[in-house]
Motif scaffolding. Sequence first.
Motif, PDB file in Angstrom:
ATOM      1  N   GLN A  49      47.393  38.188  60.437  1.00 47.38           N
ATOM      2  CA  GLN A  49      46.191  38.942  60.790  1.00 47.38           C
ATOM      3  C   GLN A  49      45.516  39.602  59.589  1.00 47.38           C
ATOM      4  OE1 GLN A  49      45.111  38.648  63.916  1.00 47.38           O
ATOM      5  NE2 GLN A  49      46.908  37.344  64.223  1.00 47.38           N
ATOM      6  N   GLN A  52      41.985  38.631  58.742  1.00 48.61           N
ATOM      7  CA  GLN A  52      40.839  39.223  59.430  1.00 48.61           C
ATOM      8  C   GLN A  52      40.078  40.166  58.512  1.00 48.61           C
ATOM      9  OE1 GLN A  52      41.786  41.013  63.187  1.00 48.61           O
ATOM     10  NE2 GLN A  52      43.381  39.526  63.643  1.00 48.61           N
ATOM     11  N   VAL A  53      40.812  40.829  57.625  1.00 47.14           N
ATOM     12  CA  VAL A  53      40.216  41.766  56.683  1.00 47.14           C
ATOM     13  C   VAL A  53      39.940  41.085  55.350  1.00 47.14           C
ATOM     14  CG1 VAL A  53      40.594  43.895  55.393  1.00 47.14           C
ATOM     15  CG2 VAL A  53      41.311  43.736  57.788  1.00 47.14           C
ATOM     16  N   GLN A 134      36.943  43.169  68.082  1.00 47.65           N
ATOM     17  CA  GLN A 134      38.298  43.591  67.712  1.00 47.65           C
ATOM     18  C   GLN A 134      38.580  43.291  66.248  1.00 47.65           C
ATOM     19  OE1 GLN A 134      41.403  42.624  70.817  1.00 47.65           O
ATOM     20  NE2 GLN A 134      39.651  41.715  71.844  1.00 47.65           N
ATOM     21  N   GLN A 135      38.117  42.153  65.768  1.00 42.17           N
ATOM     22  CA  GLN A 135      38.316  41.829  64.355  1.00 42.17           C
ATOM     23  C   GLN A 135      37.534  42.780  63.457  1.00 42.17           C
ATOM     24  OE1 GLN A 135      37.334  37.616  64.072  1.00 42.17           O
ATOM     25  NE2 GLN A 135      39.478  37.082  64.355  1.00 42.17           N
ATOM     26  N   PHE A 138      39.405  46.016  62.895  1.00 45.32           N
ATOM     27  CA  PHE A 138      40.414  45.908  61.836  1.00 45.32           C
ATOM     28  C   PHE A 138      39.759  46.059  60.463  1.00 45.32           C
ATOM     29  CE2 PHE A 138      42.884  43.563  65.117  1.00 45.32           C
ATOM     30  CZ  PHE A 138      44.073  44.286  65.032  1.00 45.32           C
ATOM     31  N   SER A 139      38.604  45.412  60.300  1.00 38.54           N
ATOM     32  CA  SER A 139      37.906  45.474  59.016  1.00 38.54           C
ATOM     33  C   SER A 139      37.403  46.879  58.711  1.00 38.54           C
ATOM     34  CB  SER A 139      36.711  44.501  59.022  1.00 38.54           C
ATOM     35  OG  SER A 139      37.134  43.182  59.249  1.00 38.54           O
ATOM     36  N   ILE A 141      38.902  49.586  58.976  1.00 39.99           N
ATOM     37  CA  ILE A 141      39.927  50.341  58.253  1.00 39.99           C
ATOM     38  C   ILE A 141      39.722  50.169  56.753  1.00 39.99           C
ATOM     39  CG2 ILE A 141      42.405  50.580  57.856  1.00 39.99           C
ATOM     40  CD1 ILE A 141      42.839  49.518  60.705  1.00 39.99           C
TER      41      ILE A 141
END
Length: 285
Positions: A49, A52-53, A134-135, A138-139, A141
């Motif tokens: 995962q 994703q970032v 949702q992705q 995460f980004s 952050i």
Amino acid sequence: MAARHGLTVSGARPSLPQYVRQLWGRRHFILAFSQAKVAAQYSQAKLGQLWQVATPLLNAAVYFFIFGLLLGARKGIPSDIYVPFLVTGVFVFTFTQTSVLSGVRAISGNLGLVRALHFPRASLPVSFALQQLQQLLFSMIVLVVVVVAFGSMPTWSWLLVAPALLLQFVFNTGLALIFARLGSRTPDLAQLMPFVLRTWMYASGVMFSIPAMLADKNVPTWLADVLQWNPAAVYMDLVRFAMIDDYGSSYLPPHVWVFGLGWALLAGGIGFIYFWKAEETYGRG
């Protein structure tokens, strides 16, 4: 005889209010499906995962090298906020970009599911838009870390990110619904859309400030306004304004929140009705 015995046409399009109720009844499926897609997307990669970032962050690094250093796209943006400006633009535009690309394949890429089960087909493009949200979270952050590292401390204005992303999610969902219907009949659209979206990205000020870049160009005023008021630029500006201290209201077009709300309602409403109109045709032929 069918009417007399209470039989209905299989797969017939329900009324719009009934369709909304059916879609709400599948809300748990929509959430679970989007979460499963997020978990499976990078399941074969060793970093999982983290991609994703890492993917939008690497894109931002490439754009910084090409546009920020080589082409001088930092014009009009203080050097100490250009990196947060760029990273915010890449992350926010990627949210729209991936929602549209996922929407194009929402029906054509899931024909087995569409033909095997009876459910409101709008569940698929909505779940894909939710997956991209949702992705993005995460980004965010990483975005917070970048913004703080360049001197913008958390303030009350950061709370404006929530309504800005909510409006963008509604807008993205509307686009996903529109392109899901178009892509269901024309699968080749999935090959064309990356070029369209790349053009949209370059016209939306992801790597540069639109008013600063056009200030000394012989560009009609209406064209500059159109570029600033396009939805991708509006949502990027709203998030930048909320999170970056030195990105003040002078960078924003007039009535930016009104435009953000208008684009969301327009795309969301038109997209939902446009998709619902063809409910009977998905998975057939």
